[in-house]
Design a protein around this motif. Sequence first.
Motif, PDB file in Angstrom:
ATOM      1  N   LEU A  33      95.007  39.813  13.968  1.00 13.48           N
ATOM      2  CA  LEU A  33      96.287  40.430  14.307  1.00 13.48           C
ATOM      3  C   LEU A  33      97.167  40.634  13.076  1.00 13.48           C
ATOM      4  CD1 LEU A  33      97.088  38.503  17.621  1.00 13.48           C
ATOM      5  CD2 LEU A  33      96.559  40.940  17.404  1.00 13.48           C
ATOM      6  N   LYS A  34      97.154  39.655  12.164  1.00 17.16           N
ATOM      7  CA  LYS A  34      98.034  39.751  10.999  1.00 17.16           C
ATOM      8  C   LYS A  34      97.575  40.804   9.993  1.00 17.16           C
ATOM      9  CE  LYS A  34      95.965  35.916   8.384  1.00 17.16           C
ATOM     10  NZ  LYS A  34      96.228  34.590   7.772  1.00 17.16           N
ATOM     11  N   GLN A  35      96.366  41.335  10.181  1.00 13.85           N
ATOM     12  CA  GLN A  35      95.898  42.390   9.289  1.00 13.85           C
ATOM     13  C   GLN A  35      96.419  43.764   9.687  1.00 13.85           C
ATOM     14  OE1 GLN A  35      91.654  41.736   9.736  1.00 13.85           O
ATOM     15  NE2 GLN A  35      91.522  40.880   7.674  1.00 13.85           N
ATOM     16  N   SER A  46      87.993  39.051  19.592  1.00 20.90           N
ATOM     17  CA  SER A  46      87.424  38.438  20.795  1.00 20.90           C
ATOM     18  C   SER A  46      88.483  37.692  21.603  1.00 20.90           C
ATOM     19  CB  SER A  46      86.285  37.482  20.418  1.00 20.90           C
ATOM     20  OG  SER A  46      86.754  36.470  19.561  1.00 20.90           O
ATOM     21  N   LYS A  47      89.510  37.169  20.948  1.00 26.09           N
ATOM     22  CA  LYS A  47      90.493  36.386  21.700  1.00 26.09           C
ATOM     23  C   LYS A  47      91.460  37.315  22.461  1.00 26.09           C
ATOM     24  CE  LYS A  47      94.158  35.646  18.261  1.00 26.09           C
ATOM     25  NZ  LYS A  47      94.914  34.628  17.514  1.00 26.09           N
ATOM     26  N   ARG A  48      92.041  36.788  23.506  1.00 24.83           N
ATOM     27  CA  ARG A  48      92.947  37.567  24.348  1.00 24.83           C
ATOM     28  C   ARG A  48      94.304  37.745  23.651  1.00 24.83           C
ATOM     29  NH1 ARG A  48      93.174  39.026  29.611  1.00 24.83           N
ATOM     30  NH2 ARG A  48      91.230  37.904  30.026  1.00 24.83           N
ATOM     31  N   ILE A  49      94.836  38.954  23.671  1.00 24.01           N
ATOM     32  CA  ILE A  49      96.155  39.232  23.106  1.00 24.01           C
ATOM     33  C   ILE A  49      97.202  39.079  24.200  1.00 24.01           C
ATOM     34  CG2 ILE A  49      97.615  40.945  21.968  1.00 24.01           C
ATOM     35  CD1 ILE A  49      95.047  42.208  20.839  1.00 24.01           C
ATOM     36  N   VAL A  50      98.221  38.286  23.917  1.00 23.29           N
ATOM     37  CA  VAL A  50      99.289  38.038  24.890  1.00 23.29           C
ATOM     38  C   VAL A  50     100.586  38.708  24.445  1.00 23.29           C
ATOM     39  CG1 VAL A  50     100.663  36.272  26.056  1.00 23.29           C
ATOM     40  CG2 VAL A  50      98.247  35.852  25.580  1.00 23.29           C
ATOM     41  N   ASP A  51     100.906  38.576  23.160  1.00 24.91           N
ATOM     42  CA  ASP A  51     102.183  39.092  22.632  1.00 24.91           C
ATOM     43  C   ASP A  51     102.018  40.541  22.158  1.00 24.91           C
ATOM     44  OD1 ASP A  51     104.679  39.461  21.569  1.00 24.91           O
ATOM     45  OD2 ASP A  51     104.341  38.188  19.803  1.00 24.91           O
ATOM     46  N   TRP A  52     102.145  41.477  23.071  1.00 23.98           N
ATOM     47  CA  TRP A  52     102.017  42.892  22.705  1.00 23.98           C
ATOM     48  C   TRP A  52     103.296  43.419  22.040  1.00 23.98           C
ATOM     49  CZ3 TRP A  52      97.494  45.199  22.578  1.00 23.98           C
ATOM     50  CH2 TRP A  52      96.454  44.708  23.367  1.00 23.98           C
ATOM     51  N   LYS A  53     104.436  42.770  22.336  1.00 25.56           N
ATOM     52  CA  LYS A  53     105.718  43.265  21.800  1.00 25.56           C
ATOM     53  C   LYS A  53     105.722  43.285  20.277  1.00 25.56           C
ATOM     54  CE  LYS A  53     108.906  42.187  25.581  1.00 25.56           C
ATOM     55  NZ  LYS A  53     110.097  41.388  25.994  1.00 25.56           N
ATOM     56  N   GLU A  66      85.747  42.168  24.122  1.00 23.86           N
ATOM     57  CA  GLU A  66      84.784  41.760  25.154  1.00 23.86           C
ATOM     58  C   GLU A  66      85.503  41.102  26.325  1.00 23.86           C
ATOM     59  OE1 GLU A  66      83.341  37.689  22.917  1.00 23.86           O
ATOM     60  OE2 GLU A  66      83.299  39.621  21.895  1.00 23.86           O
ATOM     61  N   ARG A  67      86.841  40.992  26.194  1.00 25.06           N
ATOM     62  CA  ARG A  67      87.666  40.416  27.256  1.00 25.06           C
ATOM     63  C   ARG A  67      87.965  41.472  28.322  1.00 25.06           C
ATOM     64  NH1 ARG A  67      88.766  34.757  26.829  1.00 25.06           N
ATOM     65  NH2 ARG A  67      88.582  34.232  24.631  1.00 25.06           N
ATOM     66  N   GLU A  68      88.072  41.020  29.536  1.00 24.75           N
ATOM     67  CA  GLU A  68      88.464  41.920  30.614  1.00 24.75           C
ATOM     68  C   GLU A  68      89.952  41.723  30.898  1.00 24.75           C
ATOM     69  OE1 GLU A  68      86.002  41.516  34.029  1.00 24.75           O
ATOM     70  OE2 GLU A  68      84.146  42.072  32.957  1.00 24.75           O
ATOM     71  N   TYR A  69      90.716  42.816  30.757  1.00 31.11           N
ATOM     72  CA  TYR A  69      92.153  42.793  30.982  1.00 31.11           C
ATOM     73  C   TYR A  69      92.475  43.501  32.302  1.00 31.11           C
ATOM     74  CZ  TYR A  69      92.995  41.561  26.024  1.00 31.11           C
ATOM     75  OH  TYR A  69      93.035  40.946  24.796  1.00 31.11           O
ATOM     76  N   ASN A  70      93.543  43.052  32.966  1.00 29.96           N
ATOM     77  CA  ASN A  70      94.108  43.832  34.049  1.00 29.96           C
ATOM     78  C   ASN A  70      94.869  45.005  33.453  1.00 29.96           C
ATOM     79  OD1 ASN A  70      93.199  42.014  36.021  1.00 29.96           O
ATOM     80  ND2 ASN A  70      94.997  40.682  35.659  1.00 29.96           N
ATOM     81  N   LYS A  71      94.886  46.131  34.139  1.00 34.84           N
ATOM     82  CA  LYS A  71      95.504  47.335  33.586  1.00 34.84           C
ATOM     83  C   LYS A  71      96.970  47.123  33.226  1.00 34.84           C
ATOM     84  CE  LYS A  71      93.745  51.891  33.998  1.00 34.84           C
ATOM     85  NZ  LYS A  71      93.956  53.235  34.526  1.00 34.84           N
ATOM     86  N   GLU A  72      97.687  46.338  34.053  1.00 35.36           N
ATOM     87  CA  GLU A  72      99.118  46.140  33.809  1.00 35.36           C
ATOM     88  C   GLU A  72      99.396  45.245  32.595  1.00 35.36           C
ATOM     89  OE1 GLU A  72      97.758  43.370  37.164  1.00 35.36           O
ATOM     90  OE2 GLU A  72      97.528  45.483  36.623  1.00 35.36           O
ATOM     91  N   GLU A  73      98.348  44.572  32.070  1.00 36.16           N
ATOM     92  CA  GLU A  73      98.528  43.703  30.901  1.00 36.16           C
ATOM     93  C   GLU A  73      98.699  44.489  29.610  1.00 36.16           C
ATOM     94  OE1 GLU A  73      96.112  39.966  30.420  1.00 36.16           O
ATOM     95  OE2 GLU A  73      94.950  40.878  32.037  1.00 36.16           O
ATOM     96  N   ILE A  74      98.088  45.650  29.519  1.00 34.68           N
ATOM     97  CA  ILE A  74      97.995  46.375  28.252  1.00 34.68           C
ATOM     98  C   ILE A  74      98.912  47.588  28.257  1.00 34.68           C
ATOM     99  CG2 ILE A  74      96.425  47.543  26.658  1.00 34.68           C
ATOM    100  CD1 ILE A  74      94.169  45.910  27.759  1.00 34.68           C
ATOM    101  N   PRO A  75      99.747  47.759  27.235  1.00 27.21           N
ATOM    102  CA  PRO A  75     100.645  48.921  27.153  1.00 27.21           C
ATOM    103  C   PRO A  75      99.876  50.245  27.147  1.00 27.21           C
ATOM    104  CG  PRO A  75     101.259  47.244  25.552  1.00 27.21           C
ATOM    105  CD  PRO A  75      99.946  46.833  26.115  1.00 27.21           C
ATOM    106  N   ASP A  76     100.576  51.314  27.511  1.00 31.30           N
ATOM    107  CA  ASP A  76      99.951  52.638  27.620  1.00 31.30           C
ATOM    108  C   ASP A  76      99.437  53.172  26.288  1.00 31.30           C
ATOM    109  OD1 ASP A  76     100.420  52.652  30.309  1.00 31.30           O
ATOM    110  OD2 ASP A  76     102.321  53.735  30.161  1.00 31.30           O
ATOM    111  N   ASN A  77     100.081  52.814  25.177  1.00 32.39           N
ATOM    112  CA  ASN A  77      99.706  53.367  23.868  1.00 32.39           C
ATOM    113  C   ASN A  77      98.506  52.655  23.226  1.00 32.39           C
ATOM    114  OD1 ASN A  77     101.566  55.334  23.943  1.00 32.39           O
ATOM    115  ND2 ASN A  77     102.966  54.443  22.428  1.00 32.39           N
ATOM    116  N   ILE A  78      97.799  51.858  23.994  1.00 30.21           N
ATOM    117  CA  ILE A  78      96.617  51.162  23.498  1.00 30.21           C
ATOM    118  C   ILE A  78      95.379  51.784  24.121  1.00 30.21           C
ATOM    119  CG2 ILE A  78      95.420  48.949  23.285  1.00 30.21           C
ATOM    120  CD1 ILE A  78      98.073  49.002  21.849  1.00 30.21           C
TER     121      ILE A  78
END
Length: 458
Positions: A33-35, A46-53, A66-78
């Motif tokens: 993330l820091k890159q 591979s790890k789950r992203i929580v802080d999208w802000k 490789e993680r499965e996200y719910n659609k509402e978890e991920i912002p539209d611009n991703i």
Amino acid sequence: MKVHNVSDIREIISGELVQGSDNTEVYYGAYRLKQIKNKNTILFISKRIVDWKSLKKFFPMVLVTEREYNKEEIPDNITVIYVLNSEEAYWKFIHHYRNLFDIPVVAITGTAGKTTTKEMIKHILSFDREVTATNRTSNSRTAFLQYLLNIGECTEAAVFETAVGAPGDVLNAGEYFKPTIGIITNVGAHHLNYCKTLEGYIDAKGEMVEIIDPSGVLIINGDDLNTRKIDVKKFLGKIIRVGRNSYCHFKITNSEYSKDGMQFSVQHKNRNYQVFVPGFGEHQVYNALFALAAVNEMGVSIPEAAKRLKSFKKYNKQLQIVDGINGSIILDDTWSITTTSLDAALKVLNEVKLRKKRIAVIGTITDLGSWGYVIHEEAGKIVYQNGVDVLITIGYHASIIADHAVKLGLNSPVYKFNNSTLVYGLLNEIADADTIILIKGDMYTKPIIELAAKLRKK
């Protein structure tokens, strides 16, 4: 970076589009993330992203996961690409990207001289080619991805440092860069906290032999004892040795100090060439030889390379000569410190003959682990062998240098300090217009850097 869109990348990594557009373009890459520093970055993680802000300013971006996200978890611009294994997908992308380019790629390792040799090669080639290279001394493995992606459609050559902090580091660099030319400048004793022994460190440097293209070129120091311990027999390509020994392909036949640098003669294929390299010291001659050998393999003639080398500018704080306190001369070598570079610096202190009284101010050698005592004793031996008129050490481990030099017979005045607070006052008392002061440390040791700055004439 050669521009890719998501559709291209999915084909390369066998990924499934689960959100966003196949037309999204990618210009940058990251696996942490820091890159992420720019928009349109592809992130393999591979790890789950929580802080999208915290990432919002870098949207749009592409996530390979490789993680499965719910659609509402991920912002539209991703844009999201699903893969079975994000690490495997990452390396598929890396190998694909490197294989897009059929250009000379130089990888350089060694205890000392990596950065200067890299900069010399870049300088010589940049006269008529588009060159990408590692930035200053930023040669950690976390930077390899972006350096690889800096190769683009206009790039004609690349030059990368491959440092050794631990075994496997050079092998890892090879996975990214797949060099066609490899250089081992020398092998001293450093980073023994992870390599454990000198032999382990030599083996770690020797990984260079394994990462060069089998039809490529390996350039090594024919005079360096530790480099000779590296098994080069398994390398199938061309081996070039530089140095003073009779079997060297680029052979130094004469070298001397001149105004602002070193003048030397080099013999190659029964022809002699005169070369001037800015910067003092025999080590600078070797750095120049590595550069000449490398660019010659890339089609630059030795006379032309020598002509271009004259305008080379080395970094500050690499045996930089400046005016100092009380009319003294300061030899600022606070770029880095190893026993190899200490020996080179003390030789310059003795050879430049700008002043009669020679003072050496030496800090602690870092990254030694349990080898700290032994290596600092070795540094004390180097001080004794070269000789100084006054020795000052700063730091607990650096005091071992002073103690061992005295034990071996150094009879000059010796001062040991735990920190640099009182050193300036001492130097202000003993330095005059007949004095040259070598200050030797590394760029990460703040007290040494501050002292060096304070000693310079304002």
